[in-house]
Design an enzyme around this catalytic site. Structure first.
Site, PDB file in Angstrom:
ATOM      1  N   LYS A 111       0.828  -1.318   0.102  1.00  0.00           N
ATOM      2  CA  LYS A 111       0.168  -0.044   0.089  1.00  0.00           C
ATOM      3  C   LYS A 111       0.899   1.271   0.170  1.00  0.00           C
ATOM      4  CE  LYS A 111      -4.461  -0.110   0.051  1.00  0.00           C
ATOM      5  NZ  LYS A 111      -4.946  -1.013  -1.083  1.00  0.00           N
ATOM      6  N   LYS A 194      -9.116 -15.726 -14.000  1.00  0.00           N
ATOM      7  CA  LYS A 194      -9.840 -15.413 -12.908  1.00  0.00           C
ATOM      8  C   LYS A 194     -10.921 -14.118 -12.844  1.00  0.00           C
ATOM      9  CE  LYS A 194      -9.588 -15.187  -7.677  1.00  0.00           C
ATOM     10  NZ  LYS A 194      -8.742 -14.467  -6.621  1.00  0.00           N
ATOM     11  N   LYS A 197      -9.881 -10.062 -11.536  1.00  0.00           N
ATOM     12  CA  LYS A 197      -8.568  -9.238 -11.972  1.00  0.00           C
ATOM     13  C   LYS A 197      -8.716  -7.895 -12.444  1.00  0.00           C
ATOM     14  CE  LYS A 197      -5.326 -12.383 -10.496  1.00  0.00           C
ATOM     15  NZ  LYS A 197      -5.492 -13.653 -10.882  1.00  0.00           N
TER      16      LYS A 197
END
Ligand code: TRP
Length: 330
Positions: A111, A194, A197
């Site tokens: 982050k 998937k 994403k």
């Protein structure tokens, strides 16, 4: 009954990947466990969202989860910011959380890299808030994905450390509850493995029939098989995997045979797939619309959930205060 706690990150609308992944598993778990599910809107402050988005997001997510079958009669469902007790436990846990270990967590480092101008203390102490969410309920099982393993590790460490520092055996170490056995992985529509994403490969539960159809028709394919019974390339396998999830076995077999004898027309297959996705999603979509149209009902459900959560929370806080040595007041 064992206590299960899980926080729902308020990021965007639910898509089919979420539905067949965690959400359906939650619906199942609420029958087997004493579940406490909450929308983690305090956690979301680490990215400084606009005030207008906060409440709306929480209520949209609430409506979506209810539409999927989370039942406020079976589970305690609440919005985190309605339960201030969690902040008190957060404070206590922060006193025993060390700068070094917080700085070393991968999610913090990631982050900090993503938002270099906003490396705030909330970001740093995110694992302590998450541990407080869980320990407030004395939760023992936490259904989370792999990406949360380190946060779970920290939650266990904070629980242990609290016990050690005060010489008590108060908090049990919460265990990660793998959804792997229950979750079904939905492939993305852009050929990626998937769904979720990227925005472009998602079908949202809120998508209407036309949008679903448009997205499915746009899915990547190839020029078709030339040899009978050839292996399916990834993009094609994805469509079949999708079909396996939402269509009947007969429909799946039909297109599998067409593929194997090289007479498949992907346009037809996609049309069928879009129709079957829509058949699956339509009732959920209608329930989302119903819940969203009745904001009073959502407010009532959130309030009832918060009341229940606060009852549990108050007991923990009272006991923790005693353990820590606060005797005044209550
Ligand atoms: N960190 C979790 C996520 O990003 C969300 C979360 C917050 C959570 N508090 C929690 C999950 C407590 C489980 C238990 O998905």
């Amino acid at each position: 009954m064992e206590i299960v706690v899980s926080g729902i990150r308020p990021t965007g609308n639910l898509h089919l990947g979420n539905y067949f992944g965690a959400v359906r598993a939650f619906v199942q778990m609420q029958r087997e466990y004493d579940c406490r599910f909450f929308i983690a809107d305090w956690h979301s402050l680490t990215t400084h969202p606009h005030p207008d988005n906060i409440v709306r997001n929480a209520y949209t997510i609430l409506a979506e989860y209810l539409a999927c079958g989370l039942d406020p009669e079976q589970a305690t469902i609440y919005i985190q910011s309605d339960v201030p007790e969690v902040l008190e436990l957060y404070l206590y846990l922060n006193m025993n959380a060390y700068l070094g270990e917080l700085e070393r967590t991968t999610s913090f480092k990631e982050k900090a890299r993503q938002q270099p101008d906003n490396v705030n203390a909330g970001l740093l102490t995110y694992p302590a808030l998450m541990a407080a969410d869980i320990l407030l309920h004395k939760g023992v099982k936490v259904p989370v994905g792999k990406d949360q393993e380190q946060n779970m590790e920290m939650a266990r460490k904070f629980a242990r450390r609290f016990n050690t520092i005060y010489g008590v055996d108060y908090f049990a170490e919460p265990q990660s509850y793998s959804l792997a056995g229950k979750a079904v992985k939905v492939p993305g529509l852009d050929g990626s493995g998937k769904m979720g994403k990227s925005d472009g490969n998602c079908i949202y539960l809120m998508d209407d029939e036309k949008t679903i159809s448009k997205k499915v028709m746009k899915a990547v394919t190839d020029s078709g098989p030339t040899e009978p019974n050839s292996e399916k390339p990834d993009v094609i396998q994805n469509l079949f995997t999708f079909m396996e999830i939402v269509s009947t076995p007969e429909v799946y077999q039909h297109f599998d045979e067409l593929y194997n004898n090289c007479s498949i027309r992907y346009g037809d297959m996609k049309k069928q797939l879009a129709a079957d996705i829509n058949a699956y999603a339509a009732p959920i979509r209608e329930r989302i619309a119903e819940f969203s149209a009745d904001q009073d009902q959502l407010r009532r459900i959130a309030r009832q959930g918060a009341e229940r959560a606060r009852e549990h929370a108050a007991k923990t806080i009272e006991e923790v205060r005693r353990i820590i040595g606060f005797r005044s007041g209550k």
